[in-house]
Design a protein around this motif. Structure first.
Motif, PDB file in Angstrom:
ATOM      1  N   GLN A  44     -10.447  40.465 -21.390  1.00 45.04           N
ATOM      2  CA  GLN A  44     -10.255  41.906 -21.282  1.00 45.04           C
ATOM      3  C   GLN A  44      -8.791  42.215 -21.580  1.00 45.04           C
ATOM      4  O   GLN A  44      -7.904  41.535 -21.073  1.00 45.04           O
ATOM      5  CB  GLN A  44     -10.613  42.406 -19.874  1.00 45.04           C
ATOM      6  CG  GLN A  44     -12.046  42.145 -19.454  1.00 45.04           C
ATOM      7  CD  GLN A  44     -13.060  42.997 -20.196  1.00 45.04           C
ATOM      8  OE1 GLN A  44     -12.736  44.094 -20.639  1.00 45.04           O
ATOM      9  NE2 GLN A  44     -14.276  42.498 -20.339  1.00 45.04           N
ATOM     10  N   TYR A  45      -8.549  43.257 -22.395  1.00 47.41           N
ATOM     11  CA  TYR A  45      -7.175  43.626 -22.734  1.00 47.41           C
ATOM     12  C   TYR A  45      -7.059  45.140 -22.673  1.00 47.41           C
ATOM     13  O   TYR A  45      -7.335  45.852 -23.638  1.00 47.41           O
ATOM     14  CB  TYR A  45      -6.812  43.101 -24.129  1.00 47.41           C
ATOM     15  CG  TYR A  45      -5.344  43.254 -24.461  1.00 47.41           C
ATOM     16  CD1 TYR A  45      -4.372  42.585 -23.719  1.00 47.41           C
ATOM     17  CD2 TYR A  45      -4.934  44.064 -25.508  1.00 47.41           C
ATOM     18  CE1 TYR A  45      -3.029  42.732 -24.020  1.00 47.41           C
ATOM     19  CE2 TYR A  45      -3.595  44.206 -25.820  1.00 47.41           C
ATOM     20  CZ  TYR A  45      -2.649  43.540 -25.071  1.00 47.41           C
ATOM     21  OH  TYR A  45      -1.313  43.689 -25.362  1.00 47.41           O
ATOM     22  N   ALA A  46      -6.646  45.629 -21.503  1.00 45.77           N
ATOM     23  CA  ALA A  46      -6.707  47.063 -21.216  1.00 45.77           C
ATOM     24  C   ALA A  46      -5.823  47.902 -22.127  1.00 45.77           C
ATOM     25  O   ALA A  46      -6.143  49.069 -22.408  1.00 45.77           O
ATOM     26  CB  ALA A  46      -6.321  47.302 -19.757  1.00 45.77           C
ATOM     27  N   VAL A  47      -4.715  47.347 -22.596  1.00 46.77           N
ATOM     28  CA  VAL A  47      -3.771  48.129 -23.399  1.00 46.77           C
ATOM     29  C   VAL A  47      -4.434  48.644 -24.673  1.00 46.77           C
ATOM     30  O   VAL A  47      -4.110  49.724 -25.174  1.00 46.77           O
ATOM     31  CB  VAL A  47      -2.525  47.277 -23.716  1.00 46.77           C
ATOM     32  CG1 VAL A  47      -1.619  47.981 -24.707  1.00 46.77           C
ATOM     33  CG2 VAL A  47      -1.754  46.975 -22.428  1.00 46.77           C
ATOM     34  N   ARG A  48      -5.386  47.879 -25.199  1.00 46.43           N
ATOM     35  CA  ARG A  48      -6.118  48.322 -26.391  1.00 46.43           C
ATOM     36  C   ARG A  48      -7.611  48.348 -26.112  1.00 46.43           C
ATOM     37  O   ARG A  48      -8.424  47.983 -26.963  1.00 46.43           O
ATOM     38  CB  ARG A  48      -5.801  47.397 -27.563  1.00 46.43           C
ATOM     39  CG  ARG A  48      -4.338  47.498 -27.989  1.00 46.43           C
ATOM     40  CD  ARG A  48      -4.167  47.372 -29.462  1.00 46.43           C
ATOM     41  NE  ARG A  48      -2.810  47.677 -29.886  1.00 46.43           N
ATOM     42  CZ  ARG A  48      -2.424  47.636 -31.149  1.00 46.43           C
ATOM     43  NH1 ARG A  48      -3.252  47.329 -32.092  1.00 46.43           N
ATOM     44  NH2 ARG A  48      -1.181  47.932 -31.473  1.00 46.43           N
ATOM     45  N   GLY A  49      -7.967  48.820 -24.921  1.00 49.16           N
ATOM     46  CA  GLY A  49      -9.350  48.869 -24.509  1.00 49.16           C
ATOM     47  C   GLY A  49     -10.014  50.196 -24.811  1.00 49.16           C
ATOM     48  O   GLY A  49      -9.746  50.858 -25.822  1.00 49.16           O
ATOM     49  N   VAL A 461      -3.042  56.899 -21.955  1.00 50.67           N
ATOM     50  CA  VAL A 461      -2.308  56.023 -21.042  1.00 50.67           C
ATOM     51  C   VAL A 461      -3.198  54.833 -20.710  1.00 50.67           C
ATOM     52  O   VAL A 461      -4.341  54.743 -21.169  1.00 50.67           O
ATOM     53  CB  VAL A 461      -1.890  56.771 -19.757  1.00 50.67           C
ATOM     54  CG1 VAL A 461      -0.974  57.945 -20.080  1.00 50.67           C
ATOM     55  CG2 VAL A 461      -3.116  57.245 -18.974  1.00 50.67           C
ATOM     56  N   VAL A 462      -2.695  53.903 -19.904  1.00 55.32           N
ATOM     57  CA  VAL A 462      -3.476  52.738 -19.487  1.00 55.32           C
ATOM     58  C   VAL A 462      -3.694  52.817 -17.983  1.00 55.32           C
ATOM     59  O   VAL A 462      -2.728  52.899 -17.223  1.00 55.32           O
ATOM     60  CB  VAL A 462      -2.772  51.416 -19.836  1.00 55.32           C
ATOM     61  CG1 VAL A 462      -3.705  50.232 -19.561  1.00 55.32           C
ATOM     62  CG2 VAL A 462      -2.333  51.400 -21.286  1.00 55.32           C
ATOM     63  N   PRO A 463      -4.934  52.779 -17.521  1.00 55.40           N
ATOM     64  CA  PRO A 463      -5.170  52.837 -16.082  1.00 55.40           C
ATOM     65  C   PRO A 463      -4.669  51.593 -15.371  1.00 55.40           C
ATOM     66  O   PRO A 463      -4.671  50.489 -15.934  1.00 55.40           O
ATOM     67  CB  PRO A 463      -6.697  52.951 -15.977  1.00 55.40           C
ATOM     68  CG  PRO A 463      -7.222  52.433 -17.271  1.00 55.40           C
ATOM     69  CD  PRO A 463      -6.180  52.749 -18.301  1.00 55.40           C
ATOM     70  N   GLY A 464      -4.250  51.787 -14.123  1.00 53.66           N
ATOM     71  CA  GLY A 464      -3.706  50.673 -13.353  1.00 53.66           C
ATOM     72  C   GLY A 464      -4.696  49.556 -13.125  1.00 53.66           C
ATOM     73  O   GLY A 464      -4.307  48.400 -12.924  1.00 53.66           O
ATOM     74  N   LEU A 478       2.440  54.653 -18.459  1.00 51.03           N
ATOM     75  CA  LEU A 478       2.749  55.438 -19.648  1.00 51.03           C
ATOM     76  C   LEU A 478       4.120  55.026 -20.160  1.00 51.03           C
ATOM     77  O   LEU A 478       4.974  54.584 -19.388  1.00 51.03           O
ATOM     78  CB  LEU A 478       2.693  56.930 -19.360  1.00 51.03           C
ATOM     79  CG  LEU A 478       3.781  57.585 -18.498  1.00 51.03           C
ATOM     80  CD1 LEU A 478       3.703  59.098 -18.644  1.00 51.03           C
ATOM     81  CD2 LEU A 478       3.647  57.217 -17.031  1.00 51.03           C
ATOM     82  N   THR A 479       4.310  55.154 -21.458  1.00 48.93           N
ATOM     83  CA  THR A 479       5.589  54.767 -22.039  1.00 48.93           C
ATOM     84  C   THR A 479       6.580  55.926 -21.953  1.00 48.93           C
ATOM     85  O   THR A 479       6.199  57.085 -21.774  1.00 48.93           O
ATOM     86  CB  THR A 479       5.455  54.362 -23.517  1.00 48.93           C
ATOM     87  OG1 THR A 479       5.224  55.534 -24.306  1.00 48.93           O
ATOM     88  CG2 THR A 479       4.308  53.385 -23.718  1.00 48.93           C
TER      89      THR A 479
END
Length: 504
Positions: A44-49, A461-464, A478-479
């Motif tokens: 699993q790779y949430a950053v590009r999920g 954004v990416v969820p925690g 978020l960046t």
């Protein structure tokens, strides 16, 4: 000449005499997800999920339909990944780096446009070209020897301790080095483990899943600015051993991702001592070492310096990259790792494995050379390089501070003002009705929130939950790379208030 009669051997191709093939006699095995390596299915790779995929779908709709898209926003804001030069962001490449890259790509430019490039750029490209030749050829599998010498010199000047080019491996980004090390350390599937900070960069859990390793989580302390707790690491070690997991290594991300936290030297010494005591390899992810927003208050100290100052025997592997810092050259895939206190025969195994991939990308290696050898004061390119890098540092620091202040002013939001890296990681208190709605939808509550944010504003954004967090807590990353901070944060604020009102 007599005609050759059709026979079983010379049967004409026709519907009445179909050819026979092996697959007509036996059932062909189908290729399905279930037939793949189960370790791959577990990655699993949430950053590009899910969110990133949906954001790309929205981007395509906007491109094709424009104002007739029917979406409540006119652009997608990619705040999910630290990709400074991505289209829509405003961090430009460093001129010196790109000029060197251009001359390495086409050396004839030195003659065709002799006045277009500063002399120090021409000198650098000439030196590298004499060493490398065409960048279309493979290099040494460990990386160009001259560039490894320059990396070793950079480390020695930074830390005040010797560094050998034999201990340097140039890589296709730091991620490739991390993947290599984890693949080597997992000696027994599902029984060999690596300690990782929570929250963590999803690269680590994804790579551990890929190589059937066990993730051993230790939680950072949000109440104390995401500090690293030695007691928490000890507790994680104890639990792992009770569960039958053999801890092989400890990951430290410094400055942190997603937290931006920096370790104090005292904590670093305690970490090194703990690793030596338990026979752990220390994996120091230091790719954000130059992203310091308040350097006087929160300085960066490398683990190489700490370990050498202590005279510690702990095995250490340190990672760096051209993707972050002020270079932001993510797409060129350049990085390195340095081995310290690593036995020669183990290093030989590393070399064997990198040689399978032949070599890291040459333009990435050239980027590493520019990272560790920027223009010096007195060089023709220095003034512009200084101006560009100072501006990038200043803008990132200002955005981070402003965004943290605005987020902290929202009801139900708390956010540590990150002293480093490229991100903020706010905690969000979600209404019970929102949590219930998320469960009904089959989503994690913070993923449900983030999907709503994307649908309403175009902000991704990416969820925690993709980074790991304590039970019952919710965050998102978020960046701080997006231009137009007032508008950008204004959209975040408006959505948060409307979301909370909807589910109160």
């Amino acid at each position: 000449m007599p005609l050759i009669k059709a026979s079983a051997r010379f049967r004409p191709l026709s519907p009445f005499f179909p050819p026979t093939h092996p697959w007509t006699r036996t059932a062909m095995r189908s290729l399905t997800v279930d037939s793949l390596n189960p370790a791959v299915r577990n990655v699993q790779y949430a950053v590009r999920g899910e969110l990133a995929i949906k954001a790309e779908e929205y981007r395509v709709i906007l491109k094709e339909k424009g104002q007739n898209s029917g979406l409540p926003f006119d652009r997608v804001i990619s705040s999910n990944i630290g990709n400074p030069q991505q289209k829509g962001l405003d961090q430009p490449p460093i001129t010196f780096n790109r000029q060197v890259a251009a001359l390495m790509e086409w050396p004839q430019l030195m003659q065709l446009a002799p006045n277009a490039f500063p002399q120090d750029v021409i000198a650098r490209a000439t030196e590298l070209h004499e060493e490398i030749g065409s960048i279309g050829a493979y290099s040494h599998s460990q990386g160009v020897p001259l560039i490894r010498q320059h990396v070793a010199k950079f480390i020695q000047e930074r830390d005040g301790h010797p560094s050998s080019p034999d201990n340097i491996f140039l890589t296709g980004g730091a991620s490739a080095g991390v993947s290599l090390l984890i693949s080597l350390l997992i000696s027994e599937p599902h029984k060999s483990g690596v300690l990782i900070p929570i929250p963590q960069y999803p690269l680590y859990t994804a790579t551990l899943a890929q190589f059937s390793g066990a993730a051993i989580p230790y939680h950072l302390d949000e109440a104390h600015e995401w500090s690293t707790s030695i007691d928490e690491i000890k507790a994680a070690l104890k639990k792992a051993k009770e569960d039958g997991i053999e801890p092989k290594a400890l990951v430290i991300i410094n400055p942190g991702n997603p937290t931006g936290a920096l370790l104090k030297e005292e904590t670093q010494r305690e970490v090194a001592s703990l690793c030596a005591e338990h026979g752990l390899v220390l994996l120091a992810d230091e790719v954000y070492q130059s992203n310091l927003h308040r350097a006087a208050e929160f300085p960066f100290t490398s683990f190489k310096k700490v370990v050498c100052d202590m005279g510690s025997p702990v095995p250490l592997v340190s990672f760096h990259s051209i993707s972050k810092g002020v270079t932001g050259e993510c797409g060129r895939r350049g990085g390195y790792f340095e081995c310290h206190n690593i036995p020669d025969d183990v290093r030989a195994m590393m070399y064997k494995m990198v040689s399978v991939g032949l070599c890291p990308p040459l333009q990435g290696q050239i980027g590493v050379d520019c990272l560790v050898r920027p223009p010096k004061e007195g060089d023709e390119s220095y003034a512009l390089w200084k101006e560009e890098t100072t501006r990038i540092h200043k803008v990132l620091a200002q955005r981070t501070k402003l965004m943290a202040e605005r987020l902290n002013s929202l009801p139900g939001v708390s956010c540590v003002d990150s002293p480093g890296a490229l991100y903020l990681y706010p905690k969000i208190m979600l209404p019970e009705r929102a949590i219930a709605a998320a469960r009904t939808a089959g989503k994690e509550p913070d993923a449900f929130y983030a999907l709503g944010l994307l649908d309403a504003t175009g902000i991704c954004v990416v969820p925690g939950s993709g980074f790991g967090q304590k039970e019952g807590e919710y965050h998102y990353r978020l960046t701080c790379l997006c231009p137009g901070v007032d508008e950008y944060v204004g959209k975040l604020e408006k959505f948060h208030r409307e979301f909370c009102a909807k589910y109160q």
